[in-house]
Design a protein around this motif. Sequence first.
Motif, PDB file in Angstrom:
ATOM      1  N   GLU A 193     -12.548   9.364  -4.190  1.00 23.02           N
ATOM      2  CA  GLU A 193     -13.953   9.830  -4.090  1.00 23.02           C
ATOM      3  C   GLU A 193     -14.505   9.161  -2.878  1.00 23.02           C
ATOM      4  N   ASP A 194     -14.002   8.219  -2.217  1.00 25.23           N
ATOM      5  CA  ASP A 194     -14.389   7.518  -1.080  1.00 25.23           C
ATOM      6  C   ASP A 194     -14.719   8.286   0.276  1.00 25.23           C
ATOM      7  N   ALA A 195     -15.836   8.010   0.644  1.00 27.63           N
ATOM      8  CA  ALA A 195     -15.996   8.961   1.747  1.00 27.63           C
ATOM      9  C   ALA A 195     -15.742   8.141   2.956  1.00 27.63           C
ATOM     10  N   VAL A 196     -15.341   7.239   3.029  1.00 23.39           N
ATOM     11  CA  VAL A 196     -15.035   6.420   4.334  1.00 23.39           C
ATOM     12  C   VAL A 196     -13.789   7.108   5.040  1.00 23.39           C
ATOM     13  N   ASP A 197     -13.824   7.301   6.351  1.00 28.18           N
ATOM     14  CA  ASP A 197     -12.649   8.035   7.030  1.00 28.18           C
ATOM     15  C   ASP A 197     -11.599   7.165   7.073  1.00 28.18           C
ATOM     16  N   GLN A 198     -11.737   5.947   7.166  1.00 25.06           N
ATOM     17  CA  GLN A 198     -10.590   5.248   7.354  1.00 25.06           C
ATOM     18  C   GLN A 198      -9.565   5.280   6.230  1.00 25.06           C
ATOM     19  N   HIS A 199     -10.101   5.743   5.356  1.00 20.68           N
ATOM     20  CA  HIS A 199      -9.230   5.769   3.756  1.00 20.68           C
ATOM     21  C   HIS A 199      -8.779   7.258   3.648  1.00 20.68           C
ATOM     22  N   ASN A 200      -8.912   7.863   4.631  1.00 16.29           N
ATOM     23  CA  ASN A 200      -8.456   9.562   4.336  1.00 16.29           C
ATOM     24  C   ASN A 200      -6.992   9.421   4.120  1.00 16.29           C
ATOM     25  N   TRP A 201      -6.423   8.584   4.782  1.00 13.56           N
ATOM     26  CA  TRP A 201      -4.769   8.621   4.357  1.00 13.56           C
ATOM     27  C   TRP A 201      -4.535   8.475   2.973  1.00 13.56           C
ATOM     28  N   ILE A 202      -5.205   7.796   2.229  1.00 10.38           N
ATOM     29  CA  ILE A 202      -5.145   7.546   1.019  1.00 10.38           C
ATOM     30  C   ILE A 202      -5.047   9.167   0.133  1.00 10.38           C
ATOM     31  N   ARG A 203      -6.164   9.873   0.515  1.00  7.38           N
ATOM     32  CA  ARG A 203      -6.529  11.178   0.103  1.00  7.38           C
ATOM     33  C   ARG A 203      -5.234  11.978   0.542  1.00  7.38           C
ATOM     34  N   ASP A 204      -4.764  11.885   1.637  1.00 10.56           N
ATOM     35  CA  ASP A 204      -3.518  12.573   2.286  1.00 10.56           C
ATOM     36  C   ASP A 204      -2.367  12.570   1.495  1.00 10.56           C
ATOM     37  N   GLU A 220       6.182   9.387   0.826  1.00 12.11           N
ATOM     38  CA  GLU A 220       6.168   8.077   0.739  1.00 12.11           C
ATOM     39  C   GLU A 220       6.474   7.260   1.740  1.00 12.11           C
ATOM     40  N   ALA A 221       7.598   7.813   2.436  1.00 14.05           N
ATOM     41  CA  ALA A 221       7.984   7.087   3.963  1.00 14.05           C
ATOM     42  C   ALA A 221       7.008   6.685   4.799  1.00 14.05           C
ATOM     43  N   ASP A 222       5.823   7.677   4.840  1.00  7.23           N
ATOM     44  CA  ASP A 222       4.680   7.608   5.609  1.00  7.23           C
ATOM     45  C   ASP A 222       3.655   6.487   5.334  1.00  7.23           C
ATOM     46  N   VAL A 223       3.962   6.088   3.883  1.00  9.73           N
ATOM     47  CA  VAL A 223       2.944   5.048   3.326  1.00  9.73           C
ATOM     48  C   VAL A 223       3.628   3.702   3.343  1.00  9.73           C
ATOM     49  N   ALA A 224       4.817   3.868   3.643  1.00 13.71           N
ATOM     50  CA  ALA A 224       5.699   2.524   2.857  1.00 13.71           C
ATOM     51  C   ALA A 224       5.364   1.069   3.664  1.00 13.71           C
ATOM     52  N   ASP A 225       4.843   1.319   4.659  1.00 12.77           N
ATOM     53  CA  ASP A 225       4.087  -0.029   5.265  1.00 12.77           C
ATOM     54  C   ASP A 225       2.706  -0.099   5.438  1.00 12.77           C
ATOM     55  N   LYS A 226       2.285   0.386   4.486  1.00 16.77           N
ATOM     56  CA  LYS A 226       0.678   0.271   4.230  1.00 16.77           C
ATOM     57  C   LYS A 226       0.254  -0.538   3.095  1.00 16.77           C
ATOM     58  N   ARG A 227       1.076  -1.341   2.385  1.00 20.29           N
ATOM     59  CA  ARG A 227       0.717  -1.988   1.395  1.00 20.29           C
ATOM     60  C   ARG A 227      -0.707  -2.892   1.465  1.00 20.29           C
ATOM     61  N   GLY A 228      -0.393  -3.611   2.709  1.00 18.50           N
ATOM     62  CA  GLY A 228      -1.744  -4.393   2.921  1.00 18.50           C
ATOM     63  C   GLY A 228      -2.879  -3.526   3.240  1.00 18.50           C
ATOM     64  N   LEU A 229      -2.776  -2.643   3.875  1.00 21.05           N
ATOM     65  CA  LEU A 229      -3.973  -1.892   4.344  1.00 21.05           C
ATOM     66  C   LEU A 229      -4.576  -1.075   2.871  1.00 21.05           C
TER      67      LEU A 229
END
Lengths: 307, 57
Positions: free
Chosen positions: A230-241, A249-258
């Motif tokens: 529900e977060d409207a912040v653009d920089q978190h759009n990849w989570i919704r994507d 899963e391969a696209d987000v494999a290196d995003k743990r820290g983010l």
Amino acid sequence: MEDCVPKIEFEMREMVKRHFTVDSLIQYAYLFLMDRLKEQLPFGRLTVLHYRMFGGEGAAVYRAAAAVEFLILATDIFDDLQDQDAPKQAWSEAPLPIALHLAAAFLTLSQQAMMDSEFDSSHVQTTMKMMNLQLLQAANGQMMDLMNVVSDEQSYFQSIKQKSAALIVHACMTGVMLTGRGWHPIVAEYAVEVGMAAQIKNDIRDLLRWDEKNDFLQRKKTLLTLYMLEDAVDQHNWIRDYFEGRLNEADVADKRGLLEEAYEKSGAMLYGSVVMRTHYNRFMELLESVPEVAVHKEMLLSILAKE
Amino acid sequence: MLKEFIRSLAQDSQLMNLATSGNLQMAGVTPAEKRAIFETLSIQADKKDNYQLVYWT
């Protein structure tokens, strides 16, 4: 309260010895029991403690606690096999048909343990009816979980209330009802509250790990993932994507820290912790309102702390 | 309302400081939620500067 773990374990072993006659069934049953004993049988201990708090005496309660633990063990095996997220458990390492068979046999053994107990048959009957109703609630919650049909907070809370809290209600209420008392609404309510708090705690924990139990990677809707979606912040759009399948899963494999940063900066972790604590505080208030329980509060908390 | 309140806290460090010190008016938040917010923030402030997992045990 006495150390009742060895007594419940003894009853569980006795039930296996009495009703399982095929060597391989006995061996697998003991193997799975050994795994379960690492967790110190908290549900069975809840049953014994509630029985004692409400005036129950004698050793018959250990058989009932064994029944509770067999039921919990069976549901845990089914859950782990369905989710395939506990590879180190004995039942996950066993061949699938064997693990399924053992879970079904433990369910039946749970019923048999109750029927073999030395309680008044009318108390056993009303208790078993309650146990089955709670198990059916858990079955409904589990189906919501398996189908990932949680879509908002309301359905999330309904799911965890049925899936997790019902099993704690079942353990506590078994102890209460075997003393001859009927359904105790405040015990039921505090069991639900602490069950919900424990499940939210698990959801927070599961979000921070990066393996097969991670709810984000599994695209599972929980209190925290819903908050993020529900977060409207653009920089978190990849989570919704990712949740909506536009990323894999391969696209987000290196995003743990983010992801961890997003959970913290958005307030998701704080939100989860506050909601969890609200349920826990309500549990404490209710617990204090039952005189039989309030005097044994520390013992109850010591069992739940290991949940 | 709790969710919106938490989002506003997360976006404003001054608000967060006020909430942590117990000096923030929390309109639209129930007394039980207010207590839970304060307890959670207090535990976090004692342990670490940024958010971290708070267990109820």
